[in-house]
Motif scaffolding. Structure first.
Motif, PDB file in Angstrom:
ATOM      1  N   SER A 113       0.759  -0.737  -0.114  1.00 56.07           N
ATOM      2  CA  SER A 113      -0.297   0.373   0.132  1.00 56.07           C
ATOM      3  C   SER A 113       0.917   1.122  -0.076  1.00 56.07           C
ATOM      4  CB  SER A 113      -0.903  -0.030   1.361  1.00 56.07           C
ATOM      5  OG  SER A 113      -0.638   0.070   2.380  1.00 56.07           O
ATOM      6  N   SER A 114       1.948   1.160   0.246  1.00 55.92           N
ATOM      7  CA  SER A 114       2.896   2.436   0.158  1.00 55.92           C
ATOM      8  C   SER A 114       3.868   2.727  -1.403  1.00 55.92           C
ATOM      9  CB  SER A 114       3.644   2.578   1.344  1.00 55.92           C
ATOM     10  OG  SER A 114       4.925   1.227   0.588  1.00 55.92           O
ATOM     11  N   VAL A 115       3.451   2.156  -1.876  1.00 57.09           N
ATOM     12  CA  VAL A 115       4.625   1.879  -3.615  1.00 57.09           C
ATOM     13  C   VAL A 115       3.402   1.701  -4.115  1.00 57.09           C
ATOM     14  CG1 VAL A 115       6.573   1.198  -2.157  1.00 57.09           C
ATOM     15  CG2 VAL A 115       5.060  -0.454  -3.563  1.00 57.09           C
ATOM     16  N   GLU A 116       3.846   2.257  -5.305  1.00 53.51           N
ATOM     17  CA  GLU A 116       3.142   2.477  -6.848  1.00 53.51           C
ATOM     18  C   GLU A 116       3.387   1.045  -7.156  1.00 53.51           C
ATOM     19  OE1 GLU A 116       0.922   4.324  -8.147  1.00 53.51           O
ATOM     20  OE2 GLU A 116       1.494   5.723  -6.025  1.00 53.51           O
ATOM     21  N   LEU A 117       1.949   0.236  -7.805  1.00 49.79           N
ATOM     22  CA  LEU A 117       2.015  -1.635  -8.400  1.00 49.79           C
ATOM     23  C   LEU A 117       3.010  -1.354  -9.179  1.00 49.79           C
ATOM     24  CD1 LEU A 117       0.019  -3.453  -8.545  1.00 49.79           C
ATOM     25  CD2 LEU A 117      -0.447  -2.628 -10.370  1.00 49.79           C
ATOM     26  N   GLU A 118       3.351  -0.453 -10.217  1.00 49.39           N
ATOM     27  CA  GLU A 118       4.947  -0.885 -11.122  1.00 49.39           C
ATOM     28  C   GLU A 118       6.017  -1.015 -10.287  1.00 49.39           C
ATOM     29  OE1 GLU A 118       3.597   3.293 -11.801  1.00 49.39           O
ATOM     30  OE2 GLU A 118       2.940   1.988 -12.038  1.00 49.39           O
ATOM     31  N   ASP A 119       6.258  -0.363  -8.799  1.00 45.63           N
ATOM     32  CA  ASP A 119       7.418  -0.719  -8.545  1.00 45.63           C
ATOM     33  C   ASP A 119       7.254  -1.300  -7.393  1.00 45.63           C
ATOM     34  OD1 ASP A 119       8.335   1.641  -9.461  1.00 45.63           O
ATOM     35  OD2 ASP A 119       7.750   3.130  -8.061  1.00 45.63           O
ATOM     36  N   LEU A 120       6.134  -2.374  -6.987  1.00 42.21           N
ATOM     37  CA  LEU A 120       6.154  -3.262  -6.693  1.00 42.21           C
ATOM     38  C   LEU A 120       6.980  -4.515  -6.475  1.00 42.21           C
ATOM     39  CD1 LEU A 120       4.165  -4.100  -3.475  1.00 42.21           C
ATOM     40  CD2 LEU A 120       2.483  -4.658  -5.274  1.00 42.21           C
TER      41      LEU A 120
END
Length: 187
Positions: A113-120
């Motif tokens: 929940s703390s990062v963008e989906l593409e950075d996960l």
């Protein structure tokens, strides 16, 4: 950072139980190493039940769950060093099963929940890399301390960095919560 430091701190009791648990049980509680693995099953049963509950029930406050897990981690780990018989040892295993079942899923929630989906993917890869290094170092340091002093001293000395990591985790959580409250909401 709340999730990262909290998960690293829990790695201490988990990795040390897996690596040295039968020696801890034998030295301080007279537990036969063959019996230890049956006792370890109790640890995993509590962990499994905790994860089962977390997968079925929606947790409303992840922060309180993390704090409760931190408290159980400290209590359970410190109880491992007390030579009070098999009941105390079993109690510490049961207590430590709860954070084993709750910290990683809760930490994963915080990370996701703390990062963008593409950075996960990158964030999880770095997270796992850090955990792998920690998993390598903890038994090594514990082994050196227990060889020089004793297993009990090693438990209590490794509790210090574990506690500091938990405090660091709490610090980052409080800091992030203040930053969120102070951020103006735009419509």
């Amino acid at each position: 950072m709340f999730a990262l430091f909290g998960n690293i701190a829990y790695a201490f009791p988990f990795i040390l139980l897996i690596t040295y648990g039968s020696l801890m049980g034998k030295e301080y509680n007279g537990i036969n190493p063959d019996i230890f693995f049956y006792l370890l099953a109790l640890f995993y049963i509590v962990s499994f039940l905790t994860r089962l509950v977390l997968s079925v029930k929606n947790v409303k406050n992840h922060e309180i769950l993390m704090y409760a897990s931190f408290a159980a981690t400290i209590i359970g780990y410190l109880l491992l060093g007390i030579d009070a018989g098999i009941i105390m040892f079993i109690g510490s295993l049961l207590i430590l099963g709860f954070p084993h079942g709750s910290i990683y899923p809760t930490a994963s929630y915080y990370i996701a929940s703390s990062v963008e989906l593409e950075d996960l993917n990158v964030v999880y890869s770095v997270f796992i890399l850090i955990m792998d290094v920690i998993i390598f170092l903890i038994p090594f340091v514990f082994g050196i301390i227990s060889t020089i002093y004793s297993i009990r001293i090693a438990i209590y000395l490794t509790a210090v960095p574990m506690g500091l990591l938990l405090l660091t985790s709490v610090f980052f959580n409080i800091k992030d919560n203040r930053a969120i409250k102070n951020t103006p909401v735009t419509q």
